[in-house]
Design a protein around this motif. Sequence first.
Motif, PDB file in Angstrom:
ATOM      1  N   GLU A  38       0.829  -1.205   0.000  1.00 56.54           N
ATOM      2  CA  GLU A  38       0.000   0.000   0.000  1.00 56.54           C
ATOM      3  C   GLU A  38       0.866   1.259   0.000  1.00 56.54           C
ATOM      4  OE1 GLU A  38      -2.759  -0.247   3.262  1.00 56.54           O
ATOM      5  OE2 GLU A  38      -3.515  -2.184   2.585  1.00 56.54           O
ATOM      6  N   THR A  39       1.931   1.242   0.783  1.00 58.71           N
ATOM      7  CA  THR A  39       2.836   2.391   0.833  1.00 58.71           C
ATOM      8  C   THR A  39       3.512   2.594  -0.512  1.00 58.71           C
ATOM      9  OG1 THR A  39       3.209   1.971   3.187  1.00 58.71           O
ATOM     10  CG2 THR A  39       4.770   3.422   2.077  1.00 58.71           C
ATOM     11  N   LEU A  40       3.933   1.504  -1.137  1.00 61.59           N
ATOM     12  CA  LEU A  40       4.558   1.610  -2.464  1.00 61.59           C
ATOM     13  C   LEU A  40       3.572   2.149  -3.495  1.00 61.59           C
ATOM     14  CD1 LEU A  40       6.621  -1.681  -2.402  1.00 61.59           C
ATOM     15  CD2 LEU A  40       7.556   0.631  -2.622  1.00 61.59           C
ATOM     16  N   LEU A  41       2.327   1.707  -3.430  1.00 59.66           N
ATOM     17  CA  LEU A  41       1.324   2.211  -4.368  1.00 59.66           C
ATOM     18  C   LEU A  41       1.046   3.692  -4.141  1.00 59.66           C
ATOM     19  CD1 LEU A  41      -1.101  -0.851  -4.527  1.00 59.66           C
ATOM     20  CD2 LEU A  41       0.609  -0.123  -6.219  1.00 59.66           C
ATOM     21  N   GLN A  42       1.188   4.127  -2.900  1.00 61.57           N
ATOM     22  CA  GLN A  42       1.059   5.559  -2.604  1.00 61.57           C
ATOM     23  C   GLN A  42       2.186   6.336  -3.293  1.00 61.57           C
ATOM     24  OE1 GLN A  42       1.008   6.443   1.574  1.00 61.57           O
ATOM     25  NE2 GLN A  42       1.310   8.623   1.249  1.00 61.57           N
ATOM     26  N   ILE A  43       3.390   5.774  -3.266  1.00 60.77           N
ATOM     27  CA  ILE A  43       4.529   6.409  -3.941  1.00 60.77           C
ATOM     28  C   ILE A  43       4.313   6.401  -5.449  1.00 60.77           C
ATOM     29  CG2 ILE A  43       7.017   6.255  -4.388  1.00 60.77           C
ATOM     30  CD1 ILE A  43       7.261   5.038  -1.541  1.00 60.77           C
ATOM     31  N   VAL A  44       3.741   5.315  -5.968  1.00 64.94           N
ATOM     32  CA  VAL A  44       3.446   5.242  -7.402  1.00 64.94           C
ATOM     33  C   VAL A  44       2.513   6.373  -7.811  1.00 64.94           C
ATOM     34  CG1 VAL A  44       2.295   3.870  -9.191  1.00 64.94           C
ATOM     35  CG2 VAL A  44       3.868   2.757  -7.611  1.00 64.94           C
ATOM     36  N   SER A  45       1.549   6.685  -6.980  1.00 63.87           N
ATOM     37  CA  SER A  45       0.593   7.737  -7.340  1.00 63.87           C
ATOM     38  C   SER A  45       1.138   9.147  -7.131  1.00 63.87           C
ATOM     39  CB  SER A  45      -0.719   7.554  -6.573  1.00 63.87           C
ATOM     40  OG  SER A  45      -0.515   7.753  -5.198  1.00 63.87           O
ATOM     41  N   THR A  46       2.021   9.329  -6.128  1.00 60.33           N
ATOM     42  CA  THR A  46       2.502  10.681  -5.827  1.00 60.33           C
ATOM     43  C   THR A  46       3.923  10.952  -6.324  1.00 60.33           C
ATOM     44  OG1 THR A  46       3.416  10.077  -3.672  1.00 60.33           O
ATOM     45  CG2 THR A  46       1.097  10.776  -3.732  1.00 60.33           C
ATOM     46  N   GLY A  47       4.753   9.916  -6.366  1.00 59.82           N
ATOM     47  CA  GLY A  47       6.150  10.109  -6.714  1.00 59.82           C
ATOM     48  C   GLY A  47       6.981  10.632  -5.559  1.00 59.82           C
ATOM     49  N   ASP A  48       6.361  10.801  -4.388  1.00 58.68           N
ATOM     50  CA  ASP A  48       7.047  11.359  -3.224  1.00 58.68           C
ATOM     51  C   ASP A  48       7.420  10.247  -2.244  1.00 58.68           C
ATOM     52  OD1 ASP A  48       8.053  13.258  -1.412  1.00 58.68           O
ATOM     53  OD2 ASP A  48       6.127  13.369  -0.369  1.00 58.68           O
ATOM     54  N   VAL A  49       8.667  10.270  -1.797  1.00 61.40           N
ATOM     55  CA  VAL A  49       9.154   9.256  -0.864  1.00 61.40           C
ATOM     56  C   VAL A  49       9.351   9.843   0.536  1.00 61.40           C
ATOM     57  CG1 VAL A  49      11.019   7.609  -0.421  1.00 61.40           C
ATOM     58  CG2 VAL A  49      10.342   8.089  -2.742  1.00 61.40           C
ATOM     59  N   LYS A  50       9.569  11.142   0.615  1.00 63.59           N
ATOM     60  CA  LYS A  50       9.950  11.771   1.881  1.00 63.59           C
ATOM     61  C   LYS A  50       9.006  11.454   3.035  1.00 63.59           C
ATOM     62  CE  LYS A  50      12.385  15.598  -0.248  1.00 63.59           C
ATOM     63  NZ  LYS A  50      12.426  17.038  -0.454  1.00 63.59           N
ATOM     64  N   GLY A  51       7.722  11.535   2.818  1.00 69.01           N
ATOM     65  CA  GLY A  51       6.767  11.344   3.900  1.00 69.01           C
ATOM     66  C   GLY A  51       6.627   9.914   4.391  1.00 69.01           C
ATOM     67  N   VAL A  52       7.057   8.949   3.579  1.00 76.62           N
ATOM     68  CA  VAL A  52       6.849   7.545   3.938  1.00 76.62           C
ATOM     69  C   VAL A  52       8.141   6.734   3.957  1.00 76.62           C
ATOM     70  CG1 VAL A  52       4.462   7.493   3.123  1.00 76.62           C
ATOM     71  CG2 VAL A  52       6.315   6.955   1.542  1.00 76.62           C
ATOM     72  N   LYS A  53       9.265   7.397   3.857  1.00 74.60           N
ATOM     73  CA  LYS A  53      10.556   6.714   3.761  1.00 74.60           C
ATOM     74  C   LYS A  53      10.812   5.796   4.958  1.00 74.60           C
ATOM     75  CE  LYS A  53      15.368   8.120   3.814  1.00 74.60           C
ATOM     76  NZ  LYS A  53      16.272   9.249   3.642  1.00 74.60           N
ATOM     77  N   GLN A  55       8.697   4.752   7.273  1.00 76.99           N
ATOM     78  CA  GLN A  55       7.610   3.786   7.390  1.00 76.99           C
ATOM     79  C   GLN A  55       7.824   2.608   6.438  1.00 76.99           C
ATOM     80  OE1 GLN A  55       3.763   5.442   6.525  1.00 76.99           O
ATOM     81  NE2 GLN A  55       2.862   3.450   6.151  1.00 76.99           N
ATOM     82  N   LEU A  56       8.149   2.905   5.189  1.00 70.78           N
ATOM     83  CA  LEU A  56       8.357   1.853   4.195  1.00 70.78           C
ATOM     84  C   LEU A  56       9.536   0.969   4.586  1.00 70.78           C
ATOM     85  CD1 LEU A  56       7.633   0.484   1.539  1.00 70.78           C
ATOM     86  CD2 LEU A  56       9.045   2.185   0.361  1.00 70.78           C
ATOM     87  N   HIS A  57      10.602   1.569   5.065  1.00 69.11           N
ATOM     88  CA  HIS A  57      11.766   0.786   5.495  1.00 69.11           C
ATOM     89  C   HIS A  57      11.372  -0.183   6.605  1.00 69.11           C
ATOM     90  CE1 HIS A  57      15.623  -0.101   7.451  1.00 69.11           C
ATOM     91  NE2 HIS A  57      16.107  -0.012   6.215  1.00 69.11           N
ATOM     92  N   GLN A  58      10.615   0.279   7.575  1.00 71.12           N
ATOM     93  CA  GLN A  58      10.179  -0.576   8.676  1.00 71.12           C
ATOM     94  C   GLN A  58       9.254  -1.692   8.190  1.00 71.12           C
ATOM     95  OE1 GLN A  58       8.475   2.301  11.345  1.00 71.12           O
ATOM     96  NE2 GLN A  58      10.429   2.724  12.350  1.00 71.12           N
TER      97      GLN A  58
END
Length: 101
Positions: A38-53, A55-58
Motif C-alpha cells: 500500500e505504501t509503495l502504491l502511494q509512492i506510485v501515485s505521488t512520486g514522493d518518498v519523503k513522507g513515507v521513507k 515507514q516503508l523501510h520498517q
Amino acid sequence: MLKIRKYSPLVVAALLAGCGTSGEAPVRVVPPAPEAKETLLQIVSTGDVKGVKKQLHQEIEGMREAKPEQTDKLLAEFQKLVDEKDPAQRKAIAQQMADTL
C-alpha cells in the motif's frame, strides 16, 4: 493439621510447575506485509518518498523473518528508490517493488 499447612505451599508450587507447556515451541507465523504494498502504491501515485521513507523501510524489515531473501532484494530496491531524484523513475521503481509483493 499442622503438617498439611506446612506442606501446602510445596504442593501448590508442584502443581503449578507441572502445568507448564508441553515442550513444543509456538510457531510464529509472519504474514506478508500488505502495508508495504500500500505504501509503495502511494509512492506510485505521488512520486514522493519523503513522507513515507521511514515507514516503508520498517514495513520491509518486518518481512525479514518470513522472507529474508525477498527482504534483502526489496531493501536494495528501496535504496535505489530513495536515491532517485526523478519522480517518474521513483514511480517506476515503486511499481516494480509493489509487483514483487
